[in-house]
Design an enzyme around this catalytic site. Structure first.
Site, short mmCIF file in Angstrom:
data_model
loop_
_atom_site.label_atom_id
_atom_site.label_comp_id
_atom_site.label_asym_id
_atom_site.label_seq_id
_atom_site.Cartn_x
_atom_site.Cartn_y
_atom_site.Cartn_z
N ALA A 11 131.84 59.05 -24.81
CA ALA A 11 131.94 57.75 -24.13
C ALA A 11 133.33 57.15 -24.37
CB ALA A 11 130.85 56.80 -24.63
N GLY A 15 134.74 59.18 -20.34
CA GLY A 15 133.30 58.89 -20.30
C GLY A 15 133.02 57.52 -19.71
N ASP A 34 127.53 59.13 -27.53
CA ASP A 34 128.74 59.34 -28.34
C ASP A 34 128.32 59.30 -29.81
OD1 ASP A 34 132.00 58.89 -27.44
OD2 ASP A 34 131.53 58.85 -29.59
N HIS A 176 143.33 76.14 -16.68
CA HIS A 176 143.89 74.78 -16.68
C HIS A 176 144.90 74.72 -17.81
CE1 HIS A 176 144.08 70.51 -16.13
NE2 HIS A 176 143.69 70.26 -17.35
P1 A3D Z 1 138.60 60.03 -25.84
O1 A3D Z 1 138.86 58.71 -25.19
O2 A3D Z 1 139.12 60.26 -27.21
O3 A3D Z 1 137.02 60.26 -25.83
C1 A3D Z 1 136.40 61.32 -26.49
C2 A3D Z 1 135.10 60.78 -27.06
O4 A3D Z 1 134.40 61.88 -27.64
C3 A3D Z 1 135.30 59.73 -28.18
O5 A3D Z 1 134.62 58.53 -27.81
C4 A3D Z 1 134.67 60.38 -29.40
O6 A3D Z 1 133.99 59.47 -30.25
C5 A3D Z 1 133.69 61.36 -28.75
N1 A3D Z 1 133.27 62.45 -29.63
C6 A3D Z 1 134.00 63.12 -30.56
N2 A3D Z 1 133.21 64.04 -31.15
C7 A3D Z 1 131.99 63.96 -30.57
C8 A3D Z 1 130.77 64.66 -30.75
N3 A3D Z 1 130.64 65.63 -31.66
N4 A3D Z 1 129.72 64.32 -29.98
C9 A3D Z 1 129.81 63.33 -29.06
N5 A3D Z 1 130.94 62.63 -28.85
C10 A3D Z 1 132.02 62.95 -29.61
O7 A3D Z 1 139.14 61.23 -24.93
P2 A3D Z 1 139.21 61.29 -23.32
O8 A3D Z 1 137.96 60.75 -22.75
O9 A3D Z 1 140.52 60.76 -22.86
O10 A3D Z 1 139.28 62.89 -23.12
C11 A3D Z 1 138.17 63.69 -23.43
C12 A3D Z 1 138.51 65.16 -23.34
O11 A3D Z 1 138.85 65.49 -21.99
C13 A3D Z 1 139.70 65.63 -24.19
O12 A3D Z 1 139.41 66.88 -24.79
C14 A3D Z 1 140.82 65.80 -23.17
O13 A3D Z 1 141.80 66.73 -23.58
C15 A3D Z 1 140.04 66.29 -21.98
N6 A3D Z 1 140.71 66.15 -20.69
C16 A3D Z 1 140.57 67.18 -19.82
C17 A3D Z 1 141.16 67.11 -18.58
C18 A3D Z 1 141.00 68.25 -17.62
O14 A3D Z 1 141.52 68.20 -16.55
C19 A3D Z 1 140.22 69.41 -18.00
C20 A3D Z 1 141.91 65.99 -18.21
C21 A3D Z 1 142.03 64.95 -19.12
C22 A3D Z 1 141.41 65.04 -20.37
#
Ligand code: A3D
Length: 320
Positions: A11, A15, A34, A176
């Site tokens: 989240a 998220g 989360d 990617h």
């Molecule tokens: P962020 O805002 O840090 O959110 C990640 C969430 O995951 C945080 O709220 C954490 O608390 C939660 N989390 C950590 N460990 C766990 C767990 N074990 N179970 C449940 N929740 C957990 O990151 P974001 O939303 O910006 O990005 C999330 C992911 O997407 C990252 O790995 C990025 O690298 C990836 N991402 C991928 C793309 C693609 O195009 C594939 C683009 C942008 C980001």
């Protein structure tokens, strides 16, 4: 008929944006999960309170227990950590692999019939690991990357040509990462392929090459600007496009990280390819013909993904 249930595992930035978009588009009721206490609950309440003004009918719930995702029709996974400036997607492998293990087990136990879209990086290796940990059918587990990469390509091309993004189609293949393969031959403005547009003087080969490179570096460009994390609006929108294709059985032709067995000469691995997404999940992998140069770029990208999968096997014995 009851509304579909959409579970968002993670989240954070993506998220929360996913939840907002899913509610506005009335794709179904949303559960944000989360490990951070309060975050999914706070975001769910905040978005629910936008409902009266926006006028959507959807419930939003935040949870720290996997039982809340029970029976979900779609799970979109962003749990883990994002990049910071100077980091590559591959630097996230060790930490996010552990996260995929708990997420895979949580989905297997509570939402085994869901269509699962992974976004966590490094994408192609994480979607493979998530599938292994969850044991769900391959056609029900995929990764979001190609829709985003091709959206970036389309955006840059529309700026270059001064035409609507709606009339620009683009094709991006492969993993990617820095080795992704934007395919100029299969990218068009209203059906006119990019090489023809170069011949017509709409742009030069040098400018097109620079746009291809900017597309490859699209994620890093945003990480460099934000400094505290990575892109989230466009990644969330891309995953919602995929979820909608599944929920509404749209049979959309979308590039995504899918399990490829046989097509492109591959023997069972996840990599970015064009697919058809409908009620069956990934209903088809489209096996397009590549020329020599494109095949060489694709092979390089496939090798990079294979390297990451081997690294996962080295970290977690249960994957070997
Ligand atoms: P962020 O805002 O840090 O959110 C990640 C969430 O995951 C945080 O709220 C954490 O608390 C939660 N989390 C950590 N460990 C766990 C767990 N074990 N179970 C449940 N929740 C957990 O990151 P974001 O939303 O910006 O990005 C999330 C992911 O997407 C990252 O790995 C990025 O690298 C990836 N991402 C991928 C793309 C693609 O195009 C594939 C683009 C942008 C980001």
């Amino acid at each position: 008929m009851a509304r579909p249930k959409i579970a968002l595992i993670g989240a954070g930035q993506i998220g929360g944006t996913l939840a907002h978009l899913a509610a506005i588009k009335e794709l179904g009721d949303v559960v944000l999960f989360d490990i951070a206490e309060g975050t999914p609950q706070g975001k769910a309440l905040d978005i629910a309170e936008s409902g009266p003004s926006e006028g959507f009918d959807a419930t939003l719930e935040g949870a720290n227990d996997y039982s809340a995702i029970a029976g979900a029709d779609v799970c979109i996974v962003t749990a883990g950590v994002p990049r910071k400036p100077g980091m590559s997607r591959d630097d996230l492998l060790g930490i996010n692999l552990k996260v995929m293990k708990s997420v895979g087990e949580g989905i297997a136990k509570n939402a085994p019939d869901a269509f699962v879209i992974c976004i966590t990086n490094p994408l192609d290796a994480m979607v493979w690991a998530l599938r292994e940990f969850s044991g769900l059918p391959h056609e029900k587990v995929c990764g979001m990357a190609g829709v985003l990469d091709s959206a970036r390509f389309r955006h840059f091309l529309s700026l270059e040509f001064g035409v609507s993004m709606k009339d620009v189609t683009a094709f991006v293949l492969g993993g990617h990462g820095d080795t992704m393969v934007p395919l100029a031959r299969y990218s068009t403005v209203a059906g006119i392929p990019l090489p023809d547009l170069v011949s017509m003087g709409w742009t030069s080969q040098e400018r097109l090459d620079a746009i291809v490179q900017r597309t490859r570096d699209g994620g890093a460009e945003i990480v460099g600007l934000l400094k505290t994390g990575s892109a989230y609006y466009a990644p969330a929108t891309s995953a919602i496009e995929m979820a909608e294709a599944y929920l509404k059985d749209q049979k959309r032709v979308l590039p995504c990280a899918a399990y490829v067995e046989g097509a492109y000469g591959l023997k069972g691995m996840y990599v970015g390819v064009p697919t058809v997404i409908g009620a069956g999940g990934i209903e088809k992998v489209i096996d397009i013909k590549l020329d020599k140069d494109e095949q060489a770029m694709f092979d390089k990208s496939v090798d990079a993904v294979k390297g990451l999968v081997e690294a996962c096997k080295g970290i977690d014995e249960s994957l070997a």
